[in-house]
Motif scaffolding. Structure first.
Motif, PDB file in Angstrom:
ATOM      1  N   ALA A  82      25.366  40.782  -8.871  1.00 49.90           N
ATOM      2  CA  ALA A  82      25.687  42.261  -9.684  1.00 49.90           C
ATOM      3  C   ALA A  82      24.918  43.369  -8.998  1.00 49.90           C
ATOM      4  CB  ALA A  82      25.131  41.965 -11.165  1.00 49.90           C
ATOM      5  N   ASP A 141      23.125  35.368  -9.683  1.00 51.28           N
ATOM      6  CA  ASP A 141      24.102  35.956 -10.544  1.00 51.28           C
ATOM      7  C   ASP A 141      23.622  37.473 -10.697  1.00 51.28           C
ATOM      8  OD1 ASP A 141      25.772  34.098 -11.447  1.00 51.28           O
ATOM      9  OD2 ASP A 141      24.616  33.667 -13.380  1.00 51.28           O
ATOM     10  N   LEU A 142      22.293  37.745 -10.971  1.00 52.27           N
ATOM     11  CA  LEU A 142      21.792  39.062 -11.085  1.00 52.27           C
ATOM     12  C   LEU A 142      21.974  39.799  -9.551  1.00 52.27           C
ATOM     13  CD1 LEU A 142      20.535  41.313 -12.294  1.00 52.27           C
ATOM     14  CD2 LEU A 142      18.445  40.222 -12.071  1.00 52.27           C
ATOM     15  N   LEU A 171      25.064  45.834 -15.665  1.00 54.32           N
ATOM     16  CA  LEU A 171      25.462  45.344 -14.480  1.00 54.32           C
ATOM     17  C   LEU A 171      26.370  43.996 -14.930  1.00 54.32           C
ATOM     18  CD1 LEU A 171      22.029  45.318 -12.530  1.00 54.32           C
ATOM     19  CD2 LEU A 171      23.996  46.888 -12.217  1.00 54.32           C
ATOM     20  N   VAL A 172      27.437  44.127 -14.212  1.00 48.31           N
ATOM     21  CA  VAL A 172      28.554  42.840 -14.445  1.00 48.31           C
ATOM     22  C   VAL A 172      27.929  41.754 -13.948  1.00 48.31           C
ATOM     23  CG1 VAL A 172      30.590  44.074 -14.891  1.00 48.31           C
ATOM     24  CG2 VAL A 172      29.875  43.363 -12.716  1.00 48.31           C
ATOM     25  N   GLY A 173      28.139  40.454 -14.390  1.00 50.69           N
ATOM     26  CA  GLY A 173      27.320  39.201 -13.967  1.00 50.69           C
ATOM     27  C   GLY A 173      27.627  38.286 -15.307  1.00 50.69           C
ATOM     28  N   ASP A 174      26.783  37.233 -14.993  1.00 53.21           N
ATOM     29  CA  ASP A 174      26.956  36.334 -16.114  1.00 53.21           C
ATOM     30  C   ASP A 174      25.538  36.688 -17.038  1.00 53.21           C
ATOM     31  OD1 ASP A 174      27.324  34.259 -17.657  1.00 53.21           O
ATOM     32  OD2 ASP A 174      26.955  32.656 -16.051  1.00 53.21           O
ATOM     33  N   ILE A 175      26.170  37.600 -18.084  1.00 49.22           N
ATOM     34  CA  ILE A 175      24.785  37.903 -18.923  1.00 49.22           C
ATOM     35  C   ILE A 175      25.075  37.063 -20.134  1.00 49.22           C
ATOM     36  CG2 ILE A 175      24.209  39.778 -20.328  1.00 49.22           C
ATOM     37  CD1 ILE A 175      25.469  41.657 -18.386  1.00 49.22           C
ATOM     38  N   GLY A 206      19.078  43.781 -23.648  1.00 49.21           N
ATOM     39  CA  GLY A 206      19.789  42.564 -23.873  1.00 49.21           C
ATOM     40  C   GLY A 206      20.606  42.036 -22.730  1.00 49.21           C
ATOM     41  N   SER A 207      20.169  42.363 -21.343  1.00 45.08           N
ATOM     42  CA  SER A 207      20.846  41.951 -20.348  1.00 45.08           C
ATOM     43  C   SER A 207      20.090  40.819 -19.810  1.00 45.08           C
ATOM     44  CB  SER A 207      20.859  43.212 -19.260  1.00 45.08           C
ATOM     45  OG  SER A 207      21.547  44.111 -19.500  1.00 45.08           O
ATOM     46  N   VAL A 208      20.565  39.637 -20.083  1.00 44.53           N
ATOM     47  CA  VAL A 208      19.695  38.362 -19.649  1.00 44.53           C
ATOM     48  C   VAL A 208      20.642  37.748 -18.695  1.00 44.53           C
ATOM     49  CG1 VAL A 208      18.703  36.472 -20.331  1.00 44.53           C
ATOM     50  CG2 VAL A 208      18.291  38.317 -21.701  1.00 44.53           C
ATOM     51  N   TYR A 209      20.311  37.332 -17.415  1.00 47.34           N
ATOM     52  CA  TYR A 209      21.051  36.636 -16.475  1.00 47.34           C
ATOM     53  C   TYR A 209      20.828  35.205 -16.396  1.00 47.34           C
ATOM     54  CZ  TYR A 209      22.871  41.179 -15.502  1.00 47.34           C
ATOM     55  OH  TYR A 209      23.216  42.286 -15.372  1.00 47.34           O
ATOM     56  N   ARG A 210      21.654  34.339 -16.258  1.00 50.52           N
ATOM     57  CA  ARG A 210      21.629  32.805 -16.171  1.00 50.52           C
ATOM     58  C   ARG A 210      21.021  32.449 -14.763  1.00 50.52           C
ATOM     59  NH1 ARG A 210      24.230  31.052 -20.424  1.00 50.52           N
ATOM     60  NH2 ARG A 210      26.136  31.898 -20.735  1.00 50.52           N
ATOM     61  N   ALA A 264      27.034  46.722  -7.084  1.00 56.26           N
ATOM     62  CA  ALA A 264      26.601  48.100  -7.509  1.00 56.26           C
ATOM     63  C   ALA A 264      25.780  48.990  -6.817  1.00 56.26           C
ATOM     64  CB  ALA A 264      26.330  48.283  -8.850  1.00 56.26           C
TER      65      ALA A 264
END
Lengths: 270, 73
Positions: free
Chosen positions: A110, A106-107, B27-31, A98-102, A114
């Motif tokens: 992130a 953004d990704l 991963l933090v971010g705009d999820i 469910g990790s969906v990035y705009r 990390a």
């Protein structure tokens, strides 16, 4: 595809010259999700992504989707299929489902944040698979064994047989209670011992679900282990040797899985 | 069920959800999906699917269980 484009993240692996061959293979192996796969390179890392409509994974539609078992199964299977193809060839950190990035930006941000921790985690997971373990017991068999093991329970049983009806009833209740609590203690010993035996052949282990008690064929342990490939024969033969009809214990397993339970840099992997 | 699955496509849904749904790197971010939302769905689903799985297990073991009870009486 309605709505804006968003990016569905499958996992993070090392970026190198082989990444594009692997992408090709995955496109061929995994229908639907496969063809749109892309690698987003960031330093030493490659994020495996595919474009999705932000509407499909947006709050309103998603809430409906998640209650639709057929939709969920298809997406979860595709998620696992893509990760599994990479996992067979190299270490990959599966992303939280469910990790969906705009946006790719953004990704990328992130990943950059990390980056070093993810690289270290990939190194730790190299040549390792996850194995799922389920331990079941036939409670009746265990209870009978416990009853024969403790002299005080045997004495109590003899007393029940010789006592007068009223007293026999009370003694029987006492026997039942003591037998149940001794059986519970035995089951938690059995689960712990099995976990420790398997752990000896694994890099790491964790229990993934609470004990389900009071069940004639109860699952007393559900665990995941991270196992180095060259330790696998020893691990599986240990798992097989735990199964014993005489003691009523049965050990089942599935794998090899990508390291879902050990992927986060916070997950303890020595 | 003890299976070495060279192809995890063969695996049952409950086992698959157990592996995939509540694990993995965040991963933090705009999820766009709230991860907490997925976790809630997972918990609910698991209860539901486990009871389906449980019913299957019981059905499979129904005959020997009954036989055992009959001989006990």
């Amino acid at each position: 595809m309605g709505g804006d484009r968003a990016w569905y993240l499958y996992g993070v692996t090392r970026s190198d010259s082989l990444i594009h061959d692997l992408l090709e293979r995955t496109r061929a192996d995994v229908r639907d999700a496969g063809e749109a796969l892309q690698a987003l390179i960031c330093g030493d890392l490659a994020a495996i992504v595919r474009p999705v409509s932000s509407e499909e994974f947006g709050p309103e539609l998603l809430e409906k989707h998640l209650q639709d078992v057929a939709w969920l199964e298809a997406v979860v299977r595709a998620h696992n299929d893509v990760i599994a193809v990479f996992h067979r060839g190299r270490a990959i950190l599966p992303a939280k489902f469910g990790s969906v990035y705009r946006s790719q930006e953004d990704l990328r941000a992130a990943l950059t944040e990390a980056h070093d921790a993810l690289v270290r985690q990939l190194d730790r997971l190299t040549e390792c698979d996850e194995w799922a373990i389920h331990l079941y017991v036939d409670r009746d068999v265990v209870e009978q064994r416990v009853g024969e093991m403790y002299p005080e329970l045997q004495r109590l049983r003899e007393d029940v047989e010789t006592a007068r009806p009223g007293r026999a009833y009370l003694l029987q209740r006492q026997l039942d209670a003591e037998l149940a609590s001794a059986t519970d203690a035995m089951l938690s010993d059995v689960a712990l011992a099995a976990f420790e035996r398997l752990q000896r052949h694994a890099v790491a282990g964790e229990t993934t679900s609470p004990v389900r008690a009071d069940d004639p064929d109860a699952e007393i342990l559900r665990a995941a282990f991270l196992v180095r490939r060259h330790h696998l024969p020893a691990f599986l033969s240990e798992a097989d040797s735990i199964t014993d009809a005489g003691t009523g214990v049965r050990c089942e397993y599935s794998g090899p899985w990508p390291p879902y339970s050990f992927a986060a840099p916070g997950d303890e992997v020595p | 069920m003890s299976n070495v699955v060279s192809d995890t496509r063969e695996v049952g849904l409950v086992e698959l959800l157990d592996r995939v749904l509540d694990h993995g790197v965040i991963l933090v971010g705009d999820i766009t999906i709230s991860v907490a939302e997925v976790d809630l769905v997972y918990l609910g689903l698991r209860v539901m699917l486990s009871s389906v799985e449980r019913a299957d297990e019981l059905r499979r073991s129904a005959v020997p269980l009954t036989a055992g009870k009959v001989t006990d009486v």
